[in-house]
Design a protein around this motif. Structure first.
Motif, mmCIF file in Angstrom:
data_model
loop_
_atom_site.group_PDB
_atom_site.id
_atom_site.type_symbol
_atom_site.label_atom_id
_atom_site.label_comp_id
_atom_site.label_asym_id
_atom_site.label_seq_id
_atom_site.Cartn_x
_atom_site.Cartn_y
_atom_site.Cartn_z
ATOM 1 N N ILE A 64 18.123 15.939 21.695
ATOM 2 C CA ILE A 64 19.358 15.594 20.986
ATOM 3 C C ILE A 64 20.100 14.471 21.705
ATOM 4 N N PHE A 65 20.258 14.593 23.019
ATOM 5 C CA PHE A 65 21.038 13.590 23.742
ATOM 6 C C PHE A 65 20.251 12.289 23.943
ATOM 7 N N THR A 66 18.923 12.361 23.906
ATOM 8 C CA THR A 66 18.136 11.123 23.908
ATOM 9 C C THR A 66 18.344 10.374 22.603
ATOM 10 N N ALA A 67 18.339 11.116 21.471
ATOM 11 C CA ALA A 67 18.609 10.483 20.174
ATOM 12 C C ALA A 67 20.012 9.887 20.150
ATOM 13 N N LEU A 68 20.971 10.580 20.727
ATOM 14 C CA LEU A 68 22.332 10.043 20.786
ATOM 15 C C LEU A 68 22.372 8.781 21.643
ATOM 16 N N THR A 69 21.622 8.762 22.746
ATOM 17 C CA THR A 69 21.568 7.566 23.599
ATOM 18 C C THR A 69 21.016 6.377 22.827
ATOM 19 N N THR A 94 25.007 -3.377 12.948
ATOM 20 C CA THR A 94 25.378 -3.355 14.358
ATOM 21 C C THR A 94 25.173 -4.736 14.957
ATOM 22 N N LYS A 95 26.236 -5.293 15.497
ATOM 23 C CA LYS A 95 26.146 -6.605 16.139
ATOM 24 C C LYS A 95 26.077 -6.402 17.646
ATOM 25 N N ASN A 96 26.966 -7.002 18.357
ATOM 26 C CA ASN A 96 26.985 -6.821 19.799
ATOM 27 C C ASN A 96 27.655 -5.495 20.158
ATOM 28 N N TYR A 128 21.030 5.972 19.635
ATOM 29 C CA TYR A 128 21.998 5.585 18.603
ATOM 30 C C TYR A 128 23.107 4.721 19.202
ATOM 31 N N LEU A 129 23.612 5.130 20.337
ATOM 32 C CA LEU A 129 24.707 4.383 20.955
ATOM 33 C C LEU A 129 24.263 3.001 21.421
ATOM 34 N N PHE A 130 22.999 2.871 21.831
ATOM 35 C CA PHE A 130 22.479 1.564 22.226
ATOM 36 C C PHE A 130 22.050 0.726 21.024
ATOM 37 N N GLY A 131 22.222 1.282 19.814
ATOM 38 C CA GLY A 131 21.910 0.531 18.607
ATOM 39 C C GLY A 131 20.440 0.490 18.245
ATOM 40 N N LYS A 132 19.620 1.370 18.829
ATOM 41 C CA LYS A 132 18.182 1.367 18.549
ATOM 42 C C LYS A 132 17.840 2.117 17.267
ATOM 43 N N ILE A 133 18.709 3.046 16.845
ATOM 44 C CA ILE A 133 18.526 3.726 15.561
ATOM 45 C C ILE A 133 19.858 3.704 14.832
ATOM 46 N N SER A 134 19.810 3.797 13.516
ATOM 47 C CA SER A 134 21.024 3.818 12.711
ATOM 48 C C SER A 134 20.879 4.888 11.631
ATOM 49 N N LEU A 135 22.013 5.304 11.078
ATOM 50 C CA LEU A 135 22.023 6.340 10.064
ATOM 51 C C LEU A 135 22.576 5.795 8.754
#
Length: 669
Positions: A433-438, A453-455, A440-447
């Motif tokens: 779960i927290f890897t997926a959140l990581t 997502t820009k900079n 997401y926060l780094f912009g590697k996945i989106s929902l």
């Protein structure tokens, strides 16, 4: 601005336990009357003890064989004086305790006073010695030794009357309070405090309020923070609905908590926190909310109910706010710990105002921060150009909600021994779960509802890095690392698939101990899980008995084991000086029918191992909160050797508790 408020609250919540450990429950001071005694005269050395609120100090005038530590004052043979008679306690309270000590003892609250008569025999005198006493908490049951030394020195005036006249007794009224001689290193005299006969409701309110703030740190409360923030993000009532939310929390707690205390009895909190029905309900609710936050679907009320609510726009948000408040009360009620136990027991024994006042104080501690959490989204909505970042906040809350939901499933899994969510499986889920959140926060996945997502912003990058660090911290736990920072959140170490080697002794004792096929002591300790079997083993080994009233879902029990029991000084004493028995009060294993019985406490039939252990704790020791530690002499188990203690993260206190029990046991041989 609100972030500062939240930071302040978090700091306060973390600081409360640390400050609590700094409290000195009783402070001694001493003086002499009269201040300038004459040679040949009698005088009195007066000891005053300032006792903290909600603590008491055992007196000096009861049978030391009863069990509690009797206050003693020892005078060194010194120059210029001699003692006359023994130490006298001034107006202590008296209590006939038939449940624990089976006898009458005396004690002080607020302020205690002891007096020792002396005779001055030389122009210069120096009075030295030591005092040894014990102070106990009315709230937690913790007892700590209060020891120290005293010294009084001065010059006596030459007697001007015959010695026979000077030896008349000195009374309290015949002498005036006077300062100690300047040469004496004397502690400051404590102010006079009126000792109440009973605990005041006002004091109990503040105790309940403080306990409520501490309970905010427990795992069953944290899941409601993201739920509250997300819920009020959608509301348009502003501060009005937020304050209504806080008001509902207080009203529901006071009404339902007190009602359940009277009709459900002292075991209800245990049911709510450990039974599979409420835990699975909480798990399902948080999973659904979490998935909803991720954008899979929208949770809405039925259309006919919505239409009815819309028709009364002035009441539009009431139902949803009440539901949120009721959910918080249900979940947090299982985390009240010792306070909930004392409130429920007080209610079951006929106290009327005490449970109401207790619930009021406890609920205010929850209402204040959650009202602020509810106000916070209203300020976020007023920010200009809020944009995509608000959806990102919802997604983060969704991941957190799903992760925290597994805590409830874990409790039910441990209590019923399903073995669906052992430690390494729980950790694997959290790591995923927290890897997926990581990512997401780094912009590697989106929902679904995310914009482009820009900079990455600096705050988002820092938060993503923090989550990544948390994932790295979790990984060693898969291979047996203790992860003490998460004690109470994770399943216990004994559910870990990877275990260290066991000694032959511990394996042999485990095989002979009842219920050892599904129960295990932490830290490689040998012991038992049945009181009568442990008592017989203690008699055979000629050792005192250490009873650990614990639970699978007990957060503070795991903290005590990982932070206090694991200390070498404590672990050595548990292994060498005691026979340990762990009595799980929430285990749902059904016993054979011939072992069932009807409780004298609540009149209900006790069929499971946990119900019988909890009934034993309530009936014998008047407590239903865990952890609860009791030291018994197996040769005479009518009462504990020392007052039982509850959760206290101070290792020195626990070592003193164990040493005192051992000393009393050995002196009784």
């Amino acid at each position: 601005m609100k972030l500062k408020y939240i930071a302040f609250l978090l700091f306060a919540f973390l600081a409360i336990p640390a400050l609590a450990q700094k409290i000195t429950p009783a402070k001694w001071s001493w003086t002499i009357k009269p201040a300038n005694p004459k040679v040949g005269e009698q005088a009195e050395v007066i000891f005053k003890v300032a006792i903290e609120k909600d603590w008491y100090l055992y007196s000096s005038d009861f049978d030391k064989e009863l069990g509690p530590t009797v206050t003693t004052v020892t005078f060194k043979p010194g120059a210029g004086y001699q003692t006359i008679g023994g130490l006298k306690a001034i107006n202590p309270h008296s209590k006939n305790d038939t449940e624990i000590w089976n006898g009458t003892y005396t004690y002080f609250t607020g302020q205690g006073e002891f007096r020792q008569r002396i005779k001055i025999t030389a122009p210069e005198y120096k009075i030295e010695g030591s005092y040894d006493s014990q102070s106990c908490s009315n709230v937690s049951g913790l007892c700590v030794p209060v020891k120290g030394v005293f010294s009084l020195a001065g010059k006596a005036e030459k007697a001007v009357v015959a010695d026979t006249a000077a030896t008349a007794p000195v009374t309290v009224d015949s002498v005036a309070e006077a300062p100690v001689a300047k040469s004496a290193p004397v502690a400051p005299t404590a102010p006079s405090v009126q000792a109440p006969q009973e605990e005041s409701l006002f004091a109990f309110f503040w105790i309940a309020l403080g306990a409520g703030f501490l309970a905010l740190l427990t795992p069953c409360v944290y899941p409601l923070i993201p739920m509250t923030v997300s819920f009020f993000t959608k509301q348009k009532g502003g501060k009005g609905l937020a304050f209504l939310y806080g008001g509902f929390i207080v009203l529901i707690y006071v009404f339902f908590g007190t009602l359940l205390a009277f009709f459900a009895g002292a075991s209800f909190a245990n049911f709510l926190s450990t039974h599979w029905i409420p835990n699975m309900l909480f798990f399902t609710i948080f999973i659904l909310f979490g998935i909803s936050f991720l954008g899979a679907f929208e949770i809405v009320l039925p259309s006919n109910l919505v239409n009815s609510v819309d028709a009364k726009s002035d009441k539009g948000g009431f139902i949803g706010v009440f539901f949120m408040a009721f959910t918080l009360v249900l979940v947090s009620f299982s985390c009240t710990g010792p306070l909930a136990g004392s409130i429920l027991i007080a209610a079951s024994q006929g106290a009327f105002l005490k449970p109401i006042i207790g619930m009021l104080g406890f609920s205010l501690a929850f209402a204040i921060p959650f009202t602020l959490f509810a106000i916070f989204p209203g300020f976020m909505q007023k920010l200009p150009k809020s944009g995509n970042w608000m959806n990102e906040v919802k997604v983060v809350l969704g991941f957190l909600e799903i992760a925290l939901a597994f805590k409830f499933l874990s409790v039910a899994d441990q209590v019923y021994h399903w073995h669906l969510l052992d430690r390494e499986i729980f950790l694997a889920i959290w790591i995923a779960i927290f890897t997926a959140l990581t990512l997401y926060l780094f912009g590697k996945i989106s929902l679904l509802h995310d914009g482009p997502t820009k900079n990455l912003s600096v705050p988002r990058t820092l938060f993503a890095t923090a989550v990544l660090a948390f994932v790295i911290y979790l990984v060693p736990g898969m291979f047996g690392a203790p992860l003490k920072g998460l004690s109470g959140w994770l399943p216990p170490m004994n559910s870990q698939g990877f275990k260290g080697s066991q000694t032959v002794e511990s394996v042999e004792q485990k095989n002979e101990a009842l219920y050892s096929d599904f129960l295990e002591l932490p830290l490689g300790l040998s012991g038992y899980f049945d009181f009568e079997q442990a008592k017989a083993a203690a008699l055979k080994a000629n050792k005192p008995l250490f009873i650990d009233f614990t639970g699978h879902g007990c957060v503070n029990c795991r903290k005590m084991e990982e932070y206090v029991w694991s200390d070498p000084a404590v672990l050595q004493r548990l292994k060498q000086d005691y026979v340990v028995v762990a009595l799980y009060c929430d285990d749902k294993t059904e016993l054979p029918a011939d072992k069932w019985y009807t409780s004298k406490v609540d009149g209900q039939e006790k069929k499971t191992l946990g119900d019988q252990n909890l009934d034993f704790q309530i009936s014998r020791f008047n407590s239903n909160a865990q952890p609860h530690y009791v030291l018994l002499d197996p040769r005479n188990d009518a009462k504990p050797m020392v007052p039982p203690v509850a959760f206290d993260a101070n290792v020195a206190h626990f070592v003193s508790f164990l040493d005192q029990g051992k000393s009393i046991y050995q002196s009784a041989k």
